[in-house]
Design an enzyme around this catalytic site. Sequence first.
Site, PDB file in Angstrom:
ATOM      1  N   GLU A  83       0.848  -1.192   0.000  1.00 14.41           N
ATOM      2  CA  GLU A  83       0.000   0.000   0.000  1.00 14.41           C
ATOM      3  C   GLU A  83       0.884   1.243   0.000  1.00 14.41           C
ATOM      4  O   GLU A  83       1.765   1.390   0.844  1.00 14.41           O
ATOM      5  CB  GLU A  83      -0.920   0.007   1.222  1.00 14.41           C
ATOM      6  CG  GLU A  83      -1.824  -1.220   1.335  1.00 14.41           C
ATOM      7  CD  GLU A  83      -2.862  -1.297   0.212  1.00 14.41           C
ATOM      8  OE1 GLU A  83      -3.041  -0.297  -0.523  1.00 14.41           O
ATOM      9  OE2 GLU A  83      -3.487  -2.363   0.061  1.00 14.41           O
ATOM     10  N   CYS A 145      -7.275  -1.393   8.416  1.00 13.98           N
ATOM     11  CA  CYS A 145      -5.911  -1.371   7.881  1.00 13.98           C
ATOM     12  C   CYS A 145      -5.554   0.042   7.454  1.00 13.98           C
ATOM     13  O   CYS A 145      -4.491   0.570   7.816  1.00 13.98           O
ATOM     14  CB  CYS A 145      -5.785  -2.345   6.701  1.00 13.98           C
ATOM     15  SG  CYS A 145      -5.872  -4.060   7.237  1.00 13.98           S
ATOM     16  N   HIS A 163      -0.753  -5.758   2.280  1.00 13.21           N
ATOM     17  CA  HIS A 163      -1.979  -6.558   2.327  1.00 13.21           C
ATOM     18  C   HIS A 163      -1.720  -7.928   1.698  1.00 13.21           C
ATOM     19  O   HIS A 163      -1.161  -7.999   0.588  1.00 13.21           O
ATOM     20  CB  HIS A 163      -3.095  -5.867   1.522  1.00 13.21           C
ATOM     21  CG  HIS A 163      -4.074  -5.135   2.373  1.00 13.21           C
ATOM     22  ND1 HIS A 163      -4.462  -3.850   2.123  1.00 13.21           N
ATOM     23  CD2 HIS A 163      -4.779  -5.519   3.482  1.00 13.21           C
ATOM     24  CE1 HIS A 163      -5.353  -3.467   3.037  1.00 13.21           C
ATOM     25  NE2 HIS A 163      -5.561  -4.459   3.874  1.00 13.21           N
TER      26      HIS A 163
HETATM   27  N1  PCA Z   1      -7.753  -6.538   7.179  1.00  9.06           N
HETATM   28  C1  PCA Z   1      -8.723  -5.487   7.369  1.00  9.06           C
HETATM   29  C2  PCA Z   1      -8.615  -5.103   8.813  1.00  9.06           C
HETATM   30  C3  PCA Z   1      -7.799  -6.163   9.470  1.00  9.06           C
HETATM   31  C4  PCA Z   1      -7.224  -6.952   8.355  1.00  9.06           C
HETATM   32  O1  PCA Z   1      -6.415  -7.868   8.466  1.00  9.06           O
HETATM   33  C5  PCA Z   1      -8.543  -4.323   6.401  1.00  9.06           C
HETATM   34  O2  PCA Z   1      -8.075  -4.550   5.271  1.00  9.06           O
HETATM   35  O3  PCA Z   1      -8.834  -3.187   6.749  1.00  9.06           O
END
Ligand code: PCA
Length: 206
Positions: A83, A145, A163
């Site tokens: 990200e 996140c 991610h």
């Molecule tokens: N993914 C979620 C919140 C916690 C996680 O592991 C997200 O992408 O916001």
Amino acid sequence: MSRLLITGFGPFPTVPDNPSARLARRVAASPHLRRLLGHAPDCLVLETRYGALDTQLAPALARRPRAVLMIGVAARRSRVCVETRAVNRVSRLFPDASGAVGRFLAFEPDGPAQRRSGAAAQVRVALKRAGLDAAASRDAGRYLCNASYYRVLATGCPAVFVHIPMPPRTRRPKVGGGRRPPALDRWTEALIEAARVLALRGRAQP
Ligand code: PCA
């Protein structure tokens, strides 16, 4: 050397078993990182609720980590994504693990619309070097996140959010069989390299 913080997340309504917590623990347990730093990195598994930004994340940031590697799951994606930014936006649709939704559309009414990571490109190169062809993403979502990344980027220390997809179920390799190692093993190795690069960047920063 300086303190490195590695974060993952616990379960939330659509992901009852969050692989990012396991991955964060595995990366933080790396003997290689321990040797480099002179001590084990800090590992924090955040509860997936908005309140945890104040009760868990803020105290960890108050310890002034020199670099932060953050990991979360994006169950609908098929690739690991680095990200590049977090935005000052909260979803009011998706309840967190405590059943709460974001109360306001912006986390910080006076905060910037977005915060960018200056280290994302370097981490992507590090992952590639370690054999993981991660995509760059400018959309960390509007959930925990993104929220946690927005907070961490405010500190100004080198920080990157990665991610991961849901790891595919793998059967045990046959003895002598040439199967690829399970996804979580491959991601662990690549993220250790990303953590190393971040730690060195944190050390270089004044
Ligand atoms: N993914 C979620 C919140 C916690 C996680 O592991 C997200 O992408 O916001």
